[in-house]
Design a protein around this motif. Sequence first.
Motif, PDB file in Angstrom:
ATOM      1  N   LEU A  32       0.844  -1.188   0.000  1.00  0.00           N
ATOM      2  CA  LEU A  32       0.000   0.000   0.000  1.00  0.00           C
ATOM      3  C   LEU A  32       0.884   1.244   0.000  1.00  0.00           C
ATOM      4  CD1 LEU A  32      -2.749  -1.044   2.567  1.00  0.00           C
ATOM      5  CD2 LEU A  32      -3.101  -0.603   0.133  1.00  0.00           C
ATOM      6  N   VAL A  33       0.620   2.114  -0.950  1.00  0.00           N
ATOM      7  CA  VAL A  33       1.375   3.350  -1.130  1.00  0.00           C
ATOM      8  C   VAL A  33       0.416   4.510  -0.886  1.00  0.00           C
ATOM      9  CG1 VAL A  33       2.565   4.771  -2.849  1.00  0.00           C
ATOM     10  CG2 VAL A  33       2.940   2.296  -2.794  1.00  0.00           C
ATOM     11  N   ALA A  34       0.865   5.571  -0.213  1.00  0.00           N
ATOM     12  CA  ALA A  34      -0.030   6.685   0.095  1.00  0.00           C
ATOM     13  C   ALA A  34       0.522   8.010  -0.403  1.00  0.00           C
ATOM     14  CB  ALA A  34      -0.286   6.773   1.596  1.00  0.00           C
ATOM     15  N   ALA A  35      -0.315   8.748  -1.107  1.00  0.00           N
ATOM     16  CA  ALA A  35      -0.064  10.164  -1.391  1.00  0.00           C
ATOM     17  C   ALA A  35      -0.840  10.935  -0.338  1.00  0.00           C
ATOM     18  CB  ALA A  35      -0.548  10.527  -2.789  1.00  0.00           C
ATOM     19  N   PHE A  75       5.571  10.043  -8.323  1.00  0.00           N
ATOM     20  CA  PHE A  75       5.751   9.186  -7.142  1.00  0.00           C
ATOM     21  C   PHE A  75       5.085   7.836  -7.350  1.00  0.00           C
ATOM     22  CE2 PHE A  75       3.640   7.999  -3.001  1.00  0.00           C
ATOM     23  CZ  PHE A  75       4.770   7.436  -2.409  1.00  0.00           C
ATOM     24  N   PHE A  76       3.860   7.832  -7.867  1.00  0.00           N
ATOM     25  CA  PHE A  76       3.158   6.576  -8.118  1.00  0.00           C
ATOM     26  C   PHE A  76       3.926   5.706  -9.122  1.00  0.00           C
ATOM     27  CE2 PHE A  76      -1.385   8.245  -7.051  1.00  0.00           C
ATOM     28  CZ  PHE A  76      -1.094   8.140  -5.700  1.00  0.00           C
ATOM     29  N   LYS A  77       4.399   6.307 -10.189  1.00  0.00           N
ATOM     30  CA  LYS A  77       5.129   5.534 -11.199  1.00  0.00           C
ATOM     31  C   LYS A  77       6.419   4.960 -10.624  1.00  0.00           C
ATOM     32  CE  LYS A  77       5.137   7.097 -15.465  1.00  0.00           C
ATOM     33  NZ  LYS A  77       5.298   8.025 -16.612  1.00  0.00           N
ATOM     34  N   LYS A  78       7.102   5.721  -9.787  1.00  0.00           N
ATOM     35  CA  LYS A  78       8.327   5.238  -9.137  1.00  0.00           C
ATOM     36  C   LYS A  78       8.030   4.031  -8.253  1.00  0.00           C
ATOM     37  CE  LYS A  78      12.075   6.813  -6.104  1.00  0.00           C
ATOM     38  NZ  LYS A  78      12.595   7.969  -5.305  1.00  0.00           N
ATOM     39  N   GLN A  79       6.832   4.007  -7.656  1.00  0.00           N
ATOM     40  CA  GLN A  79       6.437   2.918  -6.762  1.00  0.00           C
ATOM     41  C   GLN A  79       5.782   1.756  -7.516  1.00  0.00           C
ATOM     42  OE1 GLN A  79       7.028   2.580  -3.475  1.00  0.00           O
ATOM     43  NE2 GLN A  79       8.154   4.508  -3.430  1.00  0.00           N
ATOM     44  N   GLY A  80       5.676   1.851  -8.833  1.00  0.00           N
ATOM     45  CA  GLY A  80       5.080   0.779  -9.630  1.00  0.00           C
ATOM     46  C   GLY A  80       3.577   0.695  -9.520  1.00  0.00           C
TER      47      GLY A  80
END
Length: 272
Positions: A34-37, A68-73
């Motif tokens: 889980l990734v958060a902005a 940021f999202f693209k860096k995190q896949g």
Amino acid sequence: MTAPNLDNIALIAGNGIYPETFVAAARKAGVRKLVAAAFTNETKPELAGMVDAIEWFRVGQLGKMISFFKKQGVTQTVMVGQIAPKNLFDLRPDLRTLIMMARLKERNAETLFGGIANELAKDGITLLPATTFLEDLMPKPGHVAGPQIKKRRVEDAEFGFKIAKESSRLDIGQTVVVKNGTVLAVEAFEGTNEAVKRGGALGRGGATMVKVSKPNQDMRFDVPVVGPETIRTAAGAGVDVIAVEAGMTLLLGREEVFRLCLELKVTLLAIG
């Protein structure tokens, strides 16, 4: 409908308990990353300890968020939690946001969020429904919590429901406050809480708040939400009945909502 990717999902995390509720449900569903902005002065700092990666932004930094999202896949994201209306219109936009906004014929919450969804899609990132993993938190028709009420109060709620549906159709607001068949307040730019306070003050007790979805509601964003703060605000304003749209409203912090409804004598209904 696109199936959620259990390998990696991002949150566009606003304020309140919505983000943490989503995180718990996503973990339960088996999401591995889980990734958060997150947004300064909006998102709870505690969210950082609940996710695998987080970055903080100002509202309007769309290009930076997508990078940021693209860096995190990330290939899928969910909008969870509101951004205060004043912050939506007090943007410090980056170049990508400026270009997006220049294409908009109208500038309201729906068009702004729709524009963000389109920009995400250009980079291969799908915006999922805001109810993803949370479908069982949407109440069915009938009494939900708090004291039972008389037929007259149910009729007031049904009257308010019709008014709120028309108000939302006109893109004015999704919440109204009524009493004895009279409209006391209609939500506009000030947001739900301020509209409830204004309507409750005019009603001097015994008022009814009604919150609905928009016609053809885009379930990716701006889904109606009721939580503990809603109950506290209503009770403090002299609103003792809250009616929501069944199957279209998220009930967050359910156990605390039930407790507060009993303690503060606020009735929660779902209208089908």
